[in-house]
Write an enzyme that holds these catalytic residues in place. Structure first.
Site, PDB file in Angstrom:
ATOM      1  CG  ASN A 118     -15.036 -36.005  38.555  1.00 55.80           C
ATOM      2  OD1 ASN A 118     -15.749 -35.590  37.661  1.00 55.80           O
ATOM      3  ND2 ASN A 118     -14.001 -36.786  38.310  1.00 55.80           N
ATOM      4  CB  THR A 122     -17.624 -38.473  38.184  1.00 54.81           C
ATOM      5  OG1 THR A 122     -17.782 -39.764  37.588  1.00 54.81           O
ATOM      6  CG2 THR A 122     -17.818 -38.569  39.683  1.00 54.81           C
ATOM      7  CB  CYS A 123     -15.757 -35.648  34.147  1.00 54.34           C
ATOM      8  SG  CYS A 123     -16.473 -34.015  34.255  1.00 54.34           S
ATOM      9  CG  ASP A 124     -14.736 -42.345  35.300  1.00 55.62           C
ATOM     10  OD1 ASP A 124     -13.633 -42.389  35.871  1.00 55.62           O
ATOM     11  OD2 ASP A 124     -15.179 -43.306  34.634  1.00 55.62           O
ATOM     12  CE  LYS A 184     -12.695 -34.652  35.001  1.00 60.53           C
ATOM     13  NZ  LYS A 184     -12.050 -33.795  33.945  1.00 60.53           N
TER      14      LYS A 184
END
Lengths: 405, 405
Positions: free
Chosen positions: A389, A346-348, B71
């Site tokens: 996401n 994910t973009c985390d 998101k």
């Protein structure tokens, strides 16, 4: 009780720094993965191993009532297997009660083990036939007395969690003094003051830790007895380990220490016993297959980054703080290894699995290869986000090693 | 650009220690909750506020292409509203692309903003018409060149996240030098080397922080220009705040600092701009209603414990490390307050929301009362677990303040 170390798979692990290639994972799962090639990520459970674990514990603690902690893995097939073996169930919510009943569990086999329950959820459980409840506060006890009259209650005491990989902090439990007061009050309210529970922390690597809880339980028993309330049950909670990268003692060591502690504290007045294993029953029975999305030397440094299609938000919640360090197996095992940082898809920025913990993986690993996380049967799939996401939740497949050709 | 502080709701908050009763929350949501009395916990979004926020940003940065970070809140109605307003979309996965397209977004409005993508997911996006991709590694770039030929690419650089409540660590981005190499390589591979992106960290409270990214982008532009590659776009990423307990500057302050930084670094050669707001668009537009399960003086101490039916595993993932501190509103506001620990409903010791952060709530609060978490529209529902402890995922309801009587 025999030394179960050879079969529990939780001993003699190469400890600490995750040199992880041994093929301890079960063949039926590998066979399934090879034949079916399911989309990744996915969790595959071997029901035969779940049964084995339950029976090992049954043999090792023949007098204890085993309440499977459903939260560890609520896959219906897993719950169904345990119903078939005569297990009891430790549940956390109305949803888990419904699941157990749907799989054929008797209401009498259910222990409502969450100290935090809505009054209407207690009432609902009672209407469904549940008669055993934990408590640790006056407000909850009053609710139970009103909407689940006459039920058995046990009180959770707060104990030291040293030695646990995932300790509980101060969220649950009260002092032995408060517990005794609550249990005396329970009897005044017409409830059956049944006993004491504690939890020495999940993935507890120190078999002597149970002494903290058992001695606290004895104090509550004594206090209550002085006031004419005879408690009868000690709930040993959870804490038995699964096989991650660190070395964990064999089951026999835990059982010996628990027996010694019970003898020391209760002597011939041995109470009824409950135990709430979750991770121990299902942890080693599951393999989580993931795919390498990308390998990147993102920042000039000493480690490459390996990004998997599984991360903290679709199944690996217990990598928070790098508390649980799974053993890994890859499609490139045998090739020379190098140090890596492991991260999720994910973009985390928090979706990093292992950065502080030193993992080494084959240097040849690249996008499209697979990485298996072993002993991933506990506290994985049910933690998955519904779609953070835009990634779908982790599916679970069940195989049965006893039914394989 | 005007001072938007009065309407953005992110300024002049009582800071730090969470004395939170002001009725800043939108009426349409309260009306919905009063009339419908939905089961708790639930999230209610006001689409009118989503539109307002988008328009504020549109006005404040008229030349920037606004790519909503899906998101933050992938509720289909929210995405649909933004499609209607002409927004673009920053997506993290095939699932988010499908969602945007299903809600009517044009493929050209989609930016595939995740540096971590499977090769086949890049191919799928390309087949769907997506032509804009982020990258930060040679492996990913090679994939894009092969399966999304001719597409625009921008490269993410790693920048300082100081001032962010939820920084990204080192998971994403590369050095400006590496970025320039990758973008030059991109052109060699037949791609359109478009520009540079960065992310100064989510909930960034320091408007000057964008300078880190803009100056890094300039260095990449210069480096590429020296090699005959003319970049054209700077992606300002996310980071604009929502209104939690801490005081955050008004939007105008952010815009002024960004404009100054662009002038300083690019002068008259102003690049095309992209921006990827998520939290800023949807954060303040949502209220999460929860019910008090239990209030307990669990351990003899100075604070009572308030257990809610919402916790870290069914929507409040961003309370990890107490990073995001939501403002609260309760059904007992006005009554005398006392210090509390706030915790979620699961049997998990980590499911504690605020222990270190000092919250005060009405001493009269008890099971059955409600507690609203304000500005909870971002990074909540989509993080919910599928069913940890048997609790169902957080549902989202949408109202439209412009259509209310």
């Amino acid at each position: 009780m025999t030394d179960l170390s050879a079969t529990t798979g939780v001993t003699d692990r190469p400890s600490g720094t995750a040199q992880q290639t041994e093929s301890a994972a079960p063949d039926p799962i590998l066979q399934f993965l090879d034949r079916q090639r399911p989309e990744t990520p996915c969790l595959v459970m071997d029901l035969a191993q779940v049964r084995d674990r339950y029976r090992q514990l049954r043999t090792a603690l023949p007098d204890a009532r085993i309440c499977y902690a459903v939260k560890a893995n609520p896959t219906p097939e897993v719950v169904g297997e345990l119903v078939g073996l005569g297990a009891s169930f430790d549940v956390a919510s109305p949803g888990e009660i419904d699941l157990c009943l749907a799989k054929g569990a008797a209401p009498e086999s259910i222990s409502y083990g969450n100290t935090i329950k809505k009054r209407r959820d207690v009432a609902r459980a009672y209407e469904q036939g549940v008669r055993l409840f934990v408590t640790d506060s006056a407000a909850d006890l009053a609710n139970i007395a009103e909407v689940a009259p006459g039920s058995r209650v046990f009180c959770r005491v707060l104990v030291d969690n040293k030695g646990s990989r995932t300790p509980f902090g101060r969220k649950f439990g009260c002092s032995p003094e408060t517990a005794a007061q609550l249990l005396r009050r329970a009897r005044e309210l017409g409830l059956d003051a049944y006993g004491v529970s504690f939890h020495i922390g999940s993935q507890q690597l120190e078999p002597a830790a149970w002494e903290h809880g058992i001695s606290a339980a004895r104090r509550v028993f004594e206090d209550c007895a002085e006031h004419g309330v005879r408690l009868r049950m000690v709930n040993l909670g959870g804490g038995l380990p699964a096989g991650y990268t660190e070395s964990a003692p064999p089951l026999a060591d835990y059982v010996r220490r628990i027996e010694e502690s019970l003898d020391r504290n209760f002597g011939a007045q041995r109470p009824e016993l409950l135990i709430e294993p979750g991770r121990f029953i299902v942890g080693d029975a599951g393999v989580l297959r993931s795919e390498v999305v990308l390998v990147s030397d993102a920042v000039a440094g000493d480690r490459s980054w390996v990004y998997l299609d599984i991360g903290r938000y679709n199944g690996l919640a217990e990598t928070e703080g790098e508390a649980i360090t799974y053993r890994l197996r890859t499609s490139r095992d045998g090739d020379p290894r190098g140090p890596v940082v492991l991260a999720g898809p994910t973009c985390d920025g928090d979706d990093v699995l292992y950065q502080r913990t030193r993992y080494e993986l084959p240097r040849t690993l690249r996008g499209g290869d697979w990485v298996d996380l072993l002993s991933a049967g506990a506290y994985t799939a049910s933690y998955s986000s519904v779609g953070f996401n835009g990634f779908t939740p982790l599916p679970t497949y069940c195989v049965d090693g006893d039914e394989q050709p």
